[in-house]
Design a protein around this motif. Sequence first.
Motif, PDB file in Angstrom:
ATOM      1  N   GLY A  12      14.542 -15.735 -36.304  1.00 15.96           N
ATOM      2  CA  GLY A  12      14.367 -16.888 -36.266  1.00 15.96           C
ATOM      3  C   GLY A  12      14.102 -17.628 -35.004  1.00 15.96           C
ATOM      4  N   SER A  13      14.620 -17.002 -33.910  1.00 20.52           N
ATOM      5  CA  SER A  13      14.373 -17.613 -32.412  1.00 20.52           C
ATOM      6  C   SER A  13      13.148 -16.605 -31.979  1.00 20.52           C
ATOM      7  N   THR A  14      12.932 -15.278 -32.531  1.00 20.11           N
ATOM      8  CA  THR A  14      11.414 -15.068 -32.381  1.00 20.11           C
ATOM      9  C   THR A  14      10.361 -15.897 -32.775  1.00 20.11           C
ATOM     10  N   LEU A  15      10.404 -16.038 -34.043  1.00 18.15           N
ATOM     11  CA  LEU A  15       9.469 -17.028 -34.688  1.00 18.15           C
ATOM     12  C   LEU A  15       9.492 -18.465 -33.931  1.00 18.15           C
ATOM     13  N   LEU A  16      10.427 -18.987 -33.652  1.00 15.00           N
ATOM     14  CA  LEU A  16      10.370 -20.270 -32.762  1.00 15.00           C
ATOM     15  C   LEU A  16       9.438 -20.156 -31.424  1.00 15.00           C
ATOM     16  N   ALA A  17       9.643 -18.945 -30.729  1.00 14.01           N
ATOM     17  CA  ALA A  17       9.124 -18.593 -29.466  1.00 14.01           C
ATOM     18  C   ALA A  17       7.530 -18.506 -29.702  1.00 14.01           C
ATOM     19  N   ALA A  18       7.239 -17.629 -30.792  1.00 13.86           N
ATOM     20  CA  ALA A  18       5.908 -17.451 -31.226  1.00 13.86           C
ATOM     21  C   ALA A  18       5.120 -18.834 -31.530  1.00 13.86           C
ATOM     22  N   LEU A  19       5.828 -19.656 -32.328  1.00  7.92           N
ATOM     23  CA  LEU A  19       5.251 -20.787 -32.571  1.00  7.92           C
ATOM     24  C   LEU A  19       4.782 -21.895 -31.202  1.00  7.92           C
ATOM     25  N   VAL A  20       5.684 -21.650 -30.197  1.00  6.93           N
ATOM     26  CA  VAL A  20       5.437 -22.419 -29.022  1.00  6.93           C
ATOM     27  C   VAL A  20       4.319 -21.845 -28.481  1.00  6.93           C
ATOM     28  N   ARG A  21       4.353 -20.521 -28.316  1.00  6.39           N
ATOM     29  CA  ARG A  21       3.285 -19.751 -27.695  1.00  6.39           C
ATOM     30  C   ARG A  21       1.927 -19.947 -28.282  1.00  6.39           C
ATOM     31  N   SER A  22       1.979 -20.254 -29.458  1.00  3.82           N
ATOM     32  CA  SER A  22       0.582 -20.523 -30.369  1.00  3.82           C
ATOM     33  C   SER A  22       0.155 -21.862 -30.167  1.00  3.82           C
ATOM     34  N   GLY A  23       1.025 -22.704 -29.349  1.00  3.98           N
ATOM     35  CA  GLY A  23       0.527 -24.187 -29.192  1.00  3.98           C
ATOM     36  C   GLY A  23       1.092 -25.232 -29.970  1.00  3.98           C
ATOM     37  N   HIS A  24       2.277 -24.806 -30.865  1.00  2.00           N
ATOM     38  CA  HIS A  24       2.757 -25.970 -31.537  1.00  2.00           C
ATOM     39  C   HIS A  24       3.676 -26.765 -30.539  1.00  2.00           C
ATOM     40  N   ASP A  25       3.483 -27.878 -30.901  1.00  2.00           N
ATOM     41  CA  ASP A  25       4.356 -29.036 -29.847  1.00  2.00           C
ATOM     42  C   ASP A  25       6.148 -28.659 -29.993  1.00  2.00           C
ATOM     43  N   PRO A  26       6.837 -28.217 -29.186  1.00  2.00           N
ATOM     44  CA  PRO A  26       8.022 -27.734 -29.421  1.00  2.00           C
ATOM     45  C   PRO A  26       8.943 -28.951 -29.976  1.00  2.00           C
ATOM     46  N   GLN A  27       8.603 -30.295 -29.682  1.00  2.00           N
ATOM     47  CA  GLN A  27       9.252 -31.350 -30.293  1.00  2.00           C
ATOM     48  C   GLN A  27       9.214 -31.478 -31.700  1.00  2.00           C
ATOM     49  N   ASP A  28       8.122 -30.747 -32.213  1.00  2.00           N
ATOM     50  CA  ASP A  28       7.871 -30.859 -33.763  1.00  2.00           C
ATOM     51  C   ASP A  28       8.489 -29.666 -34.345  1.00  2.00           C
ATOM     52  N   LEU A  29       9.482 -28.972 -33.723  1.00  2.00           N
ATOM     53  CA  LEU A  29      10.099 -27.740 -34.027  1.00  2.00           C
ATOM     54  C   LEU A  29      11.486 -28.045 -34.119  1.00  2.00           C
ATOM     55  N   LEU A  30      12.076 -28.302 -35.335  1.00  2.00           N
ATOM     56  CA  LEU A  30      13.487 -28.661 -35.441  1.00  2.00           C
ATOM     57  C   LEU A  30      14.382 -27.489 -35.874  1.00  2.00           C
ATOM     58  N   VAL A  31      15.359 -27.301 -35.288  1.00  2.00           N
ATOM     59  CA  VAL A  31      16.284 -26.031 -35.120  1.00  2.00           C
ATOM     60  C   VAL A  31      17.330 -26.345 -35.963  1.00  2.00           C
ATOM     61  N   SER A  32      17.996 -25.518 -36.854  1.00  2.00           N
ATOM     62  CA  SER A  32      19.346 -25.582 -37.303  1.00  2.00           C
ATOM     63  C   SER A  32      19.925 -24.251 -37.270  1.00  2.00           C
ATOM     64  N   ASP A  33      21.324 -24.063 -37.258  1.00  2.00           N
ATOM     65  CA  ASP A  33      22.051 -23.012 -37.378  1.00  2.00           C
ATOM     66  C   ASP A  33      23.485 -23.295 -37.774  1.00  2.00           C
ATOM     67  N   THR A  34      24.057 -22.137 -38.417  1.00  2.00           N
ATOM     68  CA  THR A  34      25.499 -22.581 -38.738  1.00  2.00           C
ATOM     69  C   THR A  34      26.194 -22.478 -37.473  1.00  2.00           C
ATOM     70  N   SER A  35      25.768 -22.269 -36.487  1.00  2.00           N
ATOM     71  CA  SER A  35      26.321 -22.449 -34.968  1.00  2.00           C
ATOM     72  C   SER A  35      25.678 -23.331 -34.409  1.00  2.00           C
ATOM     73  N   ALA A  36      26.435 -24.603 -34.225  1.00  2.00           N
ATOM     74  CA  ALA A  36      25.600 -25.620 -33.447  1.00  2.00           C
ATOM     75  C   ALA A  36      25.313 -25.282 -31.990  1.00  2.00           C
ATOM     76  N   GLU A  37      26.183 -24.635 -31.524  1.00  2.00           N
ATOM     77  CA  GLU A  37      25.916 -24.155 -30.155  1.00  2.00           C
ATOM     78  C   GLU A  37      24.782 -23.184 -30.019  1.00  2.00           C
ATOM     79  N   ARG A  38      24.481 -22.214 -30.932  1.00  2.00           N
ATOM     80  CA  ARG A  38      23.532 -21.190 -30.930  1.00  2.00           C
ATOM     81  C   ARG A  38      22.108 -22.019 -31.144  1.00  2.00           C
ATOM     82  N   ALA A  39      22.510 -23.064 -31.866  1.00  2.00           N
ATOM     83  CA  ALA A  39      20.999 -23.893 -32.490  1.00  2.00           C
ATOM     84  C   ALA A  39      20.575 -24.544 -30.860  1.00  2.00           C
ATOM     85  N   GLU A  40      21.642 -25.301 -30.332  1.00  2.00           N
ATOM     86  CA  GLU A  40      21.505 -25.907 -28.948  1.00  2.00           C
ATOM     87  C   GLU A  40      20.776 -25.153 -27.780  1.00  2.00           C
ATOM     88  N   GLU A  41      21.386 -23.906 -27.811  1.00  2.00           N
ATOM     89  CA  GLU A  41      20.974 -22.818 -26.765  1.00  2.00           C
ATOM     90  C   GLU A  41      19.603 -22.490 -27.089  1.00  2.00           C
TER      91      GLU A  41
END
Length: 267
Positions: A12-41
């Motif tokens: 999941g974090s790999t795909l998130l990083a790739a989406l940012v590198r490919s030009g997606h606005d990071p503010q349009d990428l919403l992250v959720s995880d069973t660990s809220a701390e992990r999602a925040e990090e």
Amino acid sequence: MTIALLGAGVMGSTLLAALVRSGHDPQDLLVSDTSAERAEEVSRRHGSRAVPAAEAVAAADIVLVAVKPQDMAALVEEVRDAVRPGALVVSIAAGISTDFLERRLPAGTSVVRVMPNTPALVDQGMSALSPGHHCSEEQLELARGLMASVGRVVVLDESHQDAVTAISGSGPAYIFYVVEAMIEAGVLLGLPRDTSTELVVQTLYGAATMIRETGTHPTVLREQVSSPGGTSVAALRALEDHKVRAAFLTAIEAAAVRSRQLSPPPD
């Protein structure tokens, strides 16, 4: 376009990083995880936003699900009522069929099943996509574009996904296993470990590049290295004596069987 990423683990974090590198606005990428701390990090690292799963899904045009197979049913139950009409759900959970998701999501939801692999970490992944019953060509191309940000993509019938899991999904583990053995052999023969590692890694990279760039069948390339009575022939004879080829076939078949076992039983 807003993308909800459910699951902030390695893939999941790999795909998130790739989406940012490919030009997606990071503010349009919403992250959720069973660990809220992990999602925040993970979100802080990439400039995206960490939000609860249902909230992320309610705002998303694409829902990218990157959780473990055993966690999928509970997650879908949590977010199903938040899925927007026309949203695309992309699942990278091993063994989870498009039918499994379509029966649990709102009627008509478009689903694409994907099997990626870990070389996506260095943008050299291999992903296989299978569309569900309600997925349009435009949505399939959207999913293809997402996965192309981390490597190569093929589209195939879902009946082949267990084989894909066994070949490319688990495939890096087999390669690392062989590389590890070759490095240890170099150390056994007296080479410093760092030298042995460099020799093996570059040999692997060069051999893979030859296959891709020449288009020559691996059998032909192997024969070109194997001079009559030479060192390569002696090594290959030892591998055949130990039935290494048969062992690989058996191992990959076992991975495919395990992939089928991961699929939840029919309702």
